[in-house]
Design a protein around this motif. Sequence first.
Motif, PDB file in Angstrom:
ATOM      1  N   LEU A  47       0.838  -1.190   0.000  1.00 37.43           N
ATOM      2  CA  LEU A  47       0.000   0.000   0.000  1.00 37.43           C
ATOM      3  C   LEU A  47       0.881   1.251   0.000  1.00 37.43           C
ATOM      4  CD1 LEU A  47      -2.549  -1.108   2.752  1.00 37.43           C
ATOM      5  CD2 LEU A  47      -2.718  -1.439   0.275  1.00 37.43           C
ATOM      6  N   PRO A  48       0.682   2.173  -0.935  1.00 37.06           N
ATOM      7  CA  PRO A  48       1.481   3.406  -0.971  1.00 37.06           C
ATOM      8  C   PRO A  48       1.280   4.223   0.307  1.00 37.06           C
ATOM      9  CG  PRO A  48       0.282   3.096  -3.032  1.00 37.06           C
ATOM     10  CD  PRO A  48      -0.259   2.090  -2.065  1.00 37.06           C
ATOM     11  N   GLN A  49       2.369   4.828   0.779  1.00 37.38           N
ATOM     12  CA  GLN A  49       2.340   5.641   1.987  1.00 37.38           C
ATOM     13  C   GLN A  49       2.663   7.092   1.658  1.00 37.38           C
ATOM     14  OE1 GLN A  49       1.646   3.889   5.251  1.00 37.38           O
ATOM     15  NE2 GLN A  49       0.919   2.724   3.465  1.00 37.38           N
ATOM     16  N   ASP A  50       1.933   8.003   2.271  1.00 37.32           N
ATOM     17  CA  ASP A  50       2.171   9.422   2.053  1.00 37.32           C
ATOM     18  C   ASP A  50       3.190   9.926   3.074  1.00 37.32           C
ATOM     19  OD1 ASP A  50       2.016  11.964   1.079  1.00 37.32           O
ATOM     20  OD2 ASP A  50       0.154  12.470   2.136  1.00 37.32           O
ATOM     21  N   VAL A  51       4.404   9.435   2.951  1.00 37.42           N
ATOM     22  CA  VAL A  51       5.497   9.814   3.849  1.00 37.42           C
ATOM     23  C   VAL A  51       6.623  10.380   3.005  1.00 37.42           C
ATOM     24  CG1 VAL A  51       7.175   9.003   5.540  1.00 37.42           C
ATOM     25  CG2 VAL A  51       4.885   8.011   5.502  1.00 37.42           C
ATOM     26  N   GLU A  78       6.319  -3.534  11.186  1.00 38.15           N
ATOM     27  CA  GLU A  78       5.640  -3.572   9.895  1.00 38.15           C
ATOM     28  C   GLU A  78       6.659  -3.556   8.762  1.00 38.15           C
ATOM     29  OE1 GLU A  78       1.445  -1.299  10.684  1.00 38.15           O
ATOM     30  OE2 GLU A  78       3.211  -0.048  10.318  1.00 38.15           O
ATOM     31  N   LEU A  79       6.380  -4.360   7.736  1.00 37.39           N
ATOM     32  CA  LEU A  79       7.264  -4.438   6.588  1.00 37.39           C
ATOM     33  C   LEU A  79       6.986  -3.280   5.636  1.00 37.39           C
ATOM     34  CD1 LEU A  79       9.460  -6.101   5.095  1.00 37.39           C
ATOM     35  CD2 LEU A  79       7.597  -7.339   3.970  1.00 37.39           C
ATOM     36  N   HIS A  80       8.036  -2.568   5.254  1.00 37.25           N
ATOM     37  CA  HIS A  80       7.950  -1.467   4.304  1.00 37.25           C
ATOM     38  C   HIS A  80       8.930  -1.721   3.158  1.00 37.25           C
ATOM     39  CE1 HIS A  80       5.895   0.457   7.634  1.00 37.25           C
ATOM     40  NE2 HIS A  80       5.644   1.538   6.905  1.00 37.25           N
TER      41      HIS A  80
END
Length: 244
Positions: A47-51, A78-80
């Motif tokens: 899932l894309p993250q707005d970071v 959490e896996l990123h």
Amino acid sequence: MNAFVPLARSTLYSPVWLVPFDDHARRVRSAGVDVALDRHQEGEGWLPQDVRAVRTPSGAIAFPGLGRRAEPWNARPELHRARFAARGLLPLYPADGEPYAADLLGVEFLVHPYDDGHPPTVTVEPRLVRLLPSTAFPYAPGTRTVVGKVVDATRPGRPPVANALVEAVGSTSRDLADWHERTLTDARGAFRLSLRWEGEKATEDAADETFRLMATERPGRTGALVVKLPEDAGLQHVIEIREQ
């Protein structure tokens, strides 16, 4: 893709420190490099993250504060993954010394929850993310290159293999200096590999040079090709991937 922000705020803990490295120029490169961050959710995938990524004065890319939360003891790691993009370049995601796999689409890392009273216990070391020339890379005028395609010889129709690693290694005849050239195929399986250094010669004064190209999709799935220059200059080369 998220733009970088300068490291002007407090240097909070970052679960990853990534250093973009132009493999052709042999230097750190952060200008013109974009980074996107994804989080893996079980059952939903990435899932894309707005970071927004932060670029440090040394050229590293970090995500300060990622994982910081109010009650870290109730949360799990959490896996990123971080995905890189740069004009004319393609990212090589395995770390140095790790086997190559074309289906690895980012630098994966765990984000451990923490707060001021419970600091992270995991030590993070900077890691190079090598950026390899793509078929659109602007080589300097006069740079010797070979072009071609990587195909899957084990499937009907021999479909192209995207994101395959194509490389050549050797050493110069006079000072025996090792050299290593590499690139990645595009979505059509096409590659354009520079051969700036001297290939193998039958004799010191021979005009022809021999280069041995290797293409890798993943461990056990490789192909090889011998190219002789200048005899084979201008040809469209095909490397066939097979089970080894």
